[in-house]
Design an enzyme around this catalytic site. Structure first.
Site, mmCIF file in Angstrom:
data_model
loop_
_atom_site.group_PDB
_atom_site.id
_atom_site.type_symbol
_atom_site.label_atom_id
_atom_site.label_comp_id
_atom_site.label_asym_id
_atom_site.label_seq_id
_atom_site.Cartn_x
_atom_site.Cartn_y
_atom_site.Cartn_z
ATOM 1 N N HIS A 180 0.956 -0.993 -0.099
ATOM 2 C CA HIS A 180 0.089 -0.014 0.125
ATOM 3 C C HIS A 180 0.819 1.346 -0.369
ATOM 4 O O HIS A 180 1.833 1.493 0.564
ATOM 5 C CB HIS A 180 -0.831 0.249 1.479
ATOM 6 C CG HIS A 180 -2.260 -0.983 1.345
ATOM 7 N ND1 HIS A 180 -2.903 -0.923 2.311
ATOM 8 C CD2 HIS A 180 -1.937 -2.626 1.027
ATOM 9 C CE1 HIS A 180 -3.668 -2.452 1.603
ATOM 10 N NE2 HIS A 180 -3.525 -2.456 0.938
ATOM 11 N N GLU B 74 0.752 4.175 2.062
ATOM 12 C CA GLU B 74 1.018 4.457 3.185
ATOM 13 C C GLU B 74 2.458 3.508 3.921
ATOM 14 O O GLU B 74 3.372 4.492 3.921
ATOM 15 C CB GLU B 74 -0.128 4.482 4.479
ATOM 16 C CG GLU B 74 -1.227 5.146 3.415
ATOM 17 C CD GLU B 74 -2.354 4.131 2.757
ATOM 18 O OE1 GLU B 74 -3.466 4.528 3.072
ATOM 19 O OE2 GLU B 74 -1.944 3.367 1.832
ATOM 20 N N CYS C 67 -6.250 2.233 5.226
ATOM 21 C CA CYS C 67 -7.186 0.631 5.965
ATOM 22 C C CYS C 67 -6.362 0.338 7.684
ATOM 23 O O CYS C 67 -6.146 0.809 7.826
ATOM 24 C CB CYS C 67 -7.096 -0.257 4.651
ATOM 25 S SG CYS C 67 -4.926 -0.937 4.828
ATOM 26 N N CYS D 234 -2.844 0.208 7.189
ATOM 27 C CA CYS D 234 -2.290 1.264 7.828
ATOM 28 C C CYS D 234 -2.526 2.047 8.474
ATOM 29 O O CYS D 234 -1.519 2.487 9.182
ATOM 30 C CB CYS D 234 -2.292 1.669 5.703
ATOM 31 S SG CYS D 234 -1.803 0.833 4.414
#
Length: 154
Positions: free
Chosen positions: A54, A56, A84, A87
């Protein structure tokens, strides 16, 4: 010169577009220290066949490498989509000072929409959250990406 939240989100939106260009969900992120960019990246799950790639997490990894520390208390992470649970947990674990996001995520948002891991007093750190920065642009990027996918794969 220190970037504003809106300017930093512009860079994150550019990163999100790069993700879409290689078939990843268009989410981009930028890490700032003192308003200066220390890391920027975008979703690379499809590209790397890695469920943890991801935007992040990639920015947190790069920021930690740039600073030489996993403790990122002075970092502001700017991301196009609400983080999410994975993260948001990483933001807390890295002791990030602040997260700024564009559009909320009604299916997986963990910084205020479904959960709020960044402000849970039971955890050992709380992350300041600013939401809604250039939300319309971030939402439109996601809408267009998924509309194109639906057209391709009905």
């Amino acid at each position: 010169m220190a970037l504003t939240d809106e300017q930093a989100m512009g860079l994150a939106l550019e990163e999100a577009q790069a993700a879409a260009e290689h078939g990843d969900v268009p989410v981009g992120a930028v890490g700032l220290l003192g308003g200066e960019v220390v890391a920027r990246d975008h979703n690379r799950r499809e590209e790397r066949s890695d469920p943890t790639a991801h935007a992040e997490l990639l920015v947190l990894q790069a920021a930690a490498a740039a600073t030489g520390s996993w403790r990122l208390t002075d970092l502001t992470l700017v991301v196009t989509l609400e983080p999410c649970p994975m993260c948001a947990g990483a933001l807390v674990a890295a002791r990030v000072g602040r997260v700024v996001f564009g559009t909320p995520d009604p299916k997986a948002g963990a910084t205020g929409t479904l959960y709020n891991l960044c402000a849970d007093p039971r955890l050992n750190h709380e992350v300041e959250v600013t939401q809604g920065v250039r939300a319309g642009e971030a939402a439109e990027q996601l809408r267009a990406f998924f509309a194109a996918r639906r057209d391709r794969y009905p």
